[in-house]
Design an enzyme around this catalytic site. Structure first.
Site, PDB file in Angstrom:
ATOM      1  N   ILE A 101       5.537  -3.364  -7.403  1.00 18.23           N
ATOM      2  CA  ILE A 101       4.740  -2.161  -7.676  1.00 18.23           C
ATOM      3  C   ILE A 101       5.281  -1.026  -6.808  1.00 18.23           C
ATOM      4  O   ILE A 101       5.086  -1.019  -5.598  1.00 18.23           O
ATOM      5  CB  ILE A 101       3.242  -2.395  -7.360  1.00 18.23           C
ATOM      6  CG1 ILE A 101       2.706  -3.604  -8.138  1.00 18.23           C
ATOM      7  CG2 ILE A 101       2.428  -1.139  -7.686  1.00 18.23           C
ATOM      8  CD1 ILE A 101       1.305  -4.034  -7.715  1.00 18.23           C
ATOM      9  N   ARG A 102       5.956  -0.106  -7.427  1.00 26.68           N
ATOM     10  CA  ARG A 102       6.572   1.006  -6.679  1.00 26.68           C
ATOM     11  C   ARG A 102       7.268   0.474  -5.403  1.00 26.68           C
ATOM     12  O   ARG A 102       7.091   0.988  -4.303  1.00 26.68           O
ATOM     13  CB  ARG A 102       5.526   2.065  -6.339  1.00 26.68           C
ATOM     14  CG  ARG A 102       5.991   3.468  -6.695  1.00 26.68           C
ATOM     15  CD  ARG A 102       4.845   4.445  -6.888  1.00 26.68           C
ATOM     16  NE  ARG A 102       3.747   4.247  -5.988  1.00 26.68           N
ATOM     17  CZ  ARG A 102       3.639   4.785  -4.785  1.00 26.68           C
ATOM     18  NH1 ARG A 102       4.559   5.585  -4.322  1.00 26.68           N
ATOM     19  NH2 ARG A 102       2.577   4.560  -4.050  1.00 26.68           N
TER      20      ARG A 102
ATOM     21  N   GLY B  41       0.871  -1.179   0.000  1.00 21.51           N
ATOM     22  CA  GLY B  41       0.000   0.000   0.000  1.00 21.51           C
ATOM     23  C   GLY B  41       0.897   1.214   0.000  1.00 21.51           C
ATOM     24  O   GLY B  41       1.797   1.331  -0.831  1.00 21.51           O
ATOM     25  N   GLU B  42       0.700   2.071   0.950  1.00 21.57           N
ATOM     26  CA  GLU B  42       1.537   3.270   1.060  1.00 21.57           C
ATOM     27  C   GLU B  42       1.995   3.387   2.517  1.00 21.57           C
ATOM     28  O   GLU B  42       1.185   3.634   3.409  1.00 21.57           O
ATOM     29  CB  GLU B  42       0.734   4.500   0.601  1.00 21.57           C
ATOM     30  CG  GLU B  42       1.477   5.795   0.723  1.00 21.57           C
ATOM     31  CD  GLU B  42       2.887   5.727   0.138  1.00 21.57           C
ATOM     32  OE1 GLU B  42       3.037   5.401  -1.047  1.00 21.57           O
ATOM     33  OE2 GLU B  42       3.837   5.984   0.894  1.00 21.57           O
ATOM     34  N   SER B  43       3.286   3.165   2.713  1.00 22.97           N
ATOM     35  CA  SER B  43       3.802   3.060   4.086  1.00 22.97           C
ATOM     36  C   SER B  43       3.633   4.360   4.865  1.00 22.97           C
ATOM     37  O   SER B  43       3.382   4.334   6.079  1.00 22.97           O
ATOM     38  CB  SER B  43       5.279   2.651   4.060  1.00 22.97           C
ATOM     39  OG  SER B  43       6.033   3.560   3.291  1.00 22.97           O
TER      40      SER B  43
ATOM     41  N   GLU C 161       0.526 -11.629  -2.767  1.00 21.58           N
ATOM     42  CA  GLU C 161      -0.927 -11.883  -2.703  1.00 21.58           C
ATOM     43  C   GLU C 161      -1.593 -11.755  -4.069  1.00 21.58           C
ATOM     44  O   GLU C 161      -2.768 -12.061  -4.212  1.00 21.58           O
ATOM     45  CB  GLU C 161      -1.586 -10.915  -1.700  1.00 21.58           C
ATOM     46  CG  GLU C 161      -1.851  -9.500  -2.193  1.00 21.58           C
ATOM     47  CD  GLU C 161      -0.596  -8.624  -2.307  1.00 21.58           C
ATOM     48  OE1 GLU C 161       0.525  -9.135  -2.101  1.00 21.58           O
ATOM     49  OE2 GLU C 161      -0.748  -7.440  -2.636  1.00 21.58           O
TER      50      GLU C 161
ATOM     51  N   ARG D 136      12.610   3.692  -0.222  1.00 24.75           N
ATOM     52  CA  ARG D 136      11.252   3.744  -0.798  1.00 24.75           C
ATOM     53  C   ARG D 136      11.306   4.066  -2.284  1.00 24.75           C
ATOM     54  O   ARG D 136      12.125   4.890  -2.716  1.00 24.75           O
ATOM     55  CB  ARG D 136      10.424   4.861  -0.150  1.00 24.75           C
ATOM     56  CG  ARG D 136       9.685   4.479   1.094  1.00 24.75           C
ATOM     57  CD  ARG D 136       8.869   5.670   1.605  1.00 24.75           C
ATOM     58  NE  ARG D 136       7.666   5.883   0.856  1.00 24.75           N
ATOM     59  CZ  ARG D 136       7.239   7.070   0.419  1.00 24.75           C
ATOM     60  NH1 ARG D 136       7.952   8.164   0.641  1.00 24.75           N
ATOM     61  NH2 ARG D 136       6.105   7.167  -0.234  1.00 24.75           N
TER      62      ARG D 136
ATOM     63  N   HIS E 152       4.691  -8.359  -4.253  1.00 21.90           N
ATOM     64  CA  HIS E 152       3.297  -8.560  -3.814  1.00 21.90           C
ATOM     65  C   HIS E 152       2.905 -10.030  -3.959  1.00 21.90           C
ATOM     66  O   HIS E 152       2.333 -10.408  -4.988  1.00 21.90           O
ATOM     67  CB  HIS E 152       2.356  -7.691  -4.653  1.00 21.90           C
ATOM     68  CG  HIS E 152       2.258  -6.282  -4.194  1.00 21.90           C
ATOM     69  ND1 HIS E 152       1.200  -5.805  -3.454  1.00 21.90           N
ATOM     70  CD2 HIS E 152       3.112  -5.252  -4.337  1.00 21.90           C
ATOM     71  CE1 HIS E 152       1.395  -4.525  -3.170  1.00 21.90           C
ATOM     72  NE2 HIS E 152       2.546  -4.164  -3.697  1.00 21.90           N
TER      73      HIS E 152
ATOM     74  N   CYS F 291       6.154  -5.313   0.742  1.00 20.44           N
ATOM     75  CA  CYS F 291       6.296  -4.022   0.065  1.00 20.44           C
ATOM     76  C   CYS F 291       6.186  -2.869   1.067  1.00 20.44           C
ATOM     77  O   CYS F 291       7.083  -2.684   1.875  1.00 20.44           O
ATOM     78  CB  CYS F 291       5.298  -3.944  -1.092  1.00 20.44           C
ATOM     79  SG  CYS F 291       5.849  -2.857  -2.400  1.00 20.44           S
TER      80      CYS F 291
HETATM   81  N1  GLN Z   1       5.857   2.929  -2.467  1.00 20.76           N
HETATM   82  C1  GLN Z   1       5.061   2.399  -1.398  1.00 20.76           C
HETATM   83  C2  GLN Z   1       5.503   2.934  -0.050  1.00 20.76           C
HETATM   84  O1  GLN Z   1       6.374   3.716   0.050  1.00 20.76           O
HETATM   85  C3  GLN Z   1       5.085   0.881  -1.392  1.00 20.76           C
HETATM   86  C4  GLN Z   1       4.395   0.342  -2.605  1.00 20.76           C
HETATM   87  C5  GLN Z   1       3.697  -0.947  -2.400  1.00 20.76           C
HETATM   88  O2  GLN Z   1       3.438  -1.368  -1.284  1.00 20.76           O
HETATM   89  N2  GLN Z   1       3.339  -1.550  -3.482  1.00 20.76           N
HETATM   90  O3  GLN Z   1       4.974   2.563   0.923  1.00 20.76           O
END
Ligand code: GLN
Length: 190
Positions: free
Chosen positions: A136-137, A46-48, A174, A107, A172, A78
């Site tokens: 993913i990112r 997600g987004e930490s 999942e 990150r 990921h 992630c």
């Molecule tokens: N870029 C996201 C972060 O900094 C991590 C991306 C992800 O969980 N797919 O949290």
């Protein structure tokens, strides 16, 4: 055994689905009493930075820190890996890292969302068939401490590693229907 999935933000539902598929009792964790009720925990992608703020807002930061310090098994994927890392580069200054896993991670180190990619990743601990790993990112693990066991690498960087009961992966697991990592995490003795 109850396996929690932190469900404040990010990819919680598919982790819960993976747990259902392997016959584990998955529980969404959004509040302190829900955290207290689980035996191990998955921190999803997600987004930490957002998850860190939402942990504070949900009064989960201190209870989570206590459970992790007490050795609760945890799998951070992630963004979840960033939450359990010892150091995060290119994060927000107020972003929390719980230091359950002695790694340093950067990150968004592969670039923006458009630089997301997939690879067939050999992971001996999962068996002879490679796993499809979707990045993913994702962060890049730039440092692994002496106590960290590296289970898979990409371009010389750990992408799956563990230190005792704390597991982290930068992809990921999942998203692919490959349930082997969830199974391994759930079957390991605490
Ligand atoms: N870029 C996201 C972060 O900094 C991590 C991306 C992800 O969980 N797919 O949290």
């Amino acid at each position: 055994m109850k396996v929690g999935v932190l469900a404040l933000q990010g990819a919680a539902d598919l982790h819960l689905e993976a747990l259902r598929c392997i016959g584990a009792a998955g529980k969404a964790v959004r509040r302190p009493h829900e955290l207290a009720d689980v035996d191990r925990l998955i921190l999803p992608g997600g987004e930490s930075t957002t998850m860190s703020m939402m942990l504070d807002a949900a009064d989960l930061t201190e209870p989570l820190a206590e459970r992790l310090a007490a050795g609760m098994p945890v799998l951070g994927t992630c963004a979840g890996l960033l939450l359990i890392a010892a150091e995060v580069s290119d994060g927000r200054p107020d972003q929390r890292c719980f230091a359950a896993l002695d790694i340093g991670a950067r990150r968004n180190a592969y670039g923006p969302q458009t630089e997301s990619f997939e690879v067939d990743l050999p992971v001996a601990a999962l068996g002879p068939e490679p796993t499809r790993a979707i990045f993913i990112r994702s962060p890049i693990v730039e440092r692994t401490g002496a106590g960290v066991e590296v289970l898979a690498t990409l371009d010389g960087h750990a992408v799956l590693c563990r230190q005792g009961a704390a597991w982290g992966c930068t992809y990921h697991p999942e998203l692919t229907g490959d349930l082997r990592l969830h199974r391994l995490f759930c079957e390991e003795a605490a």
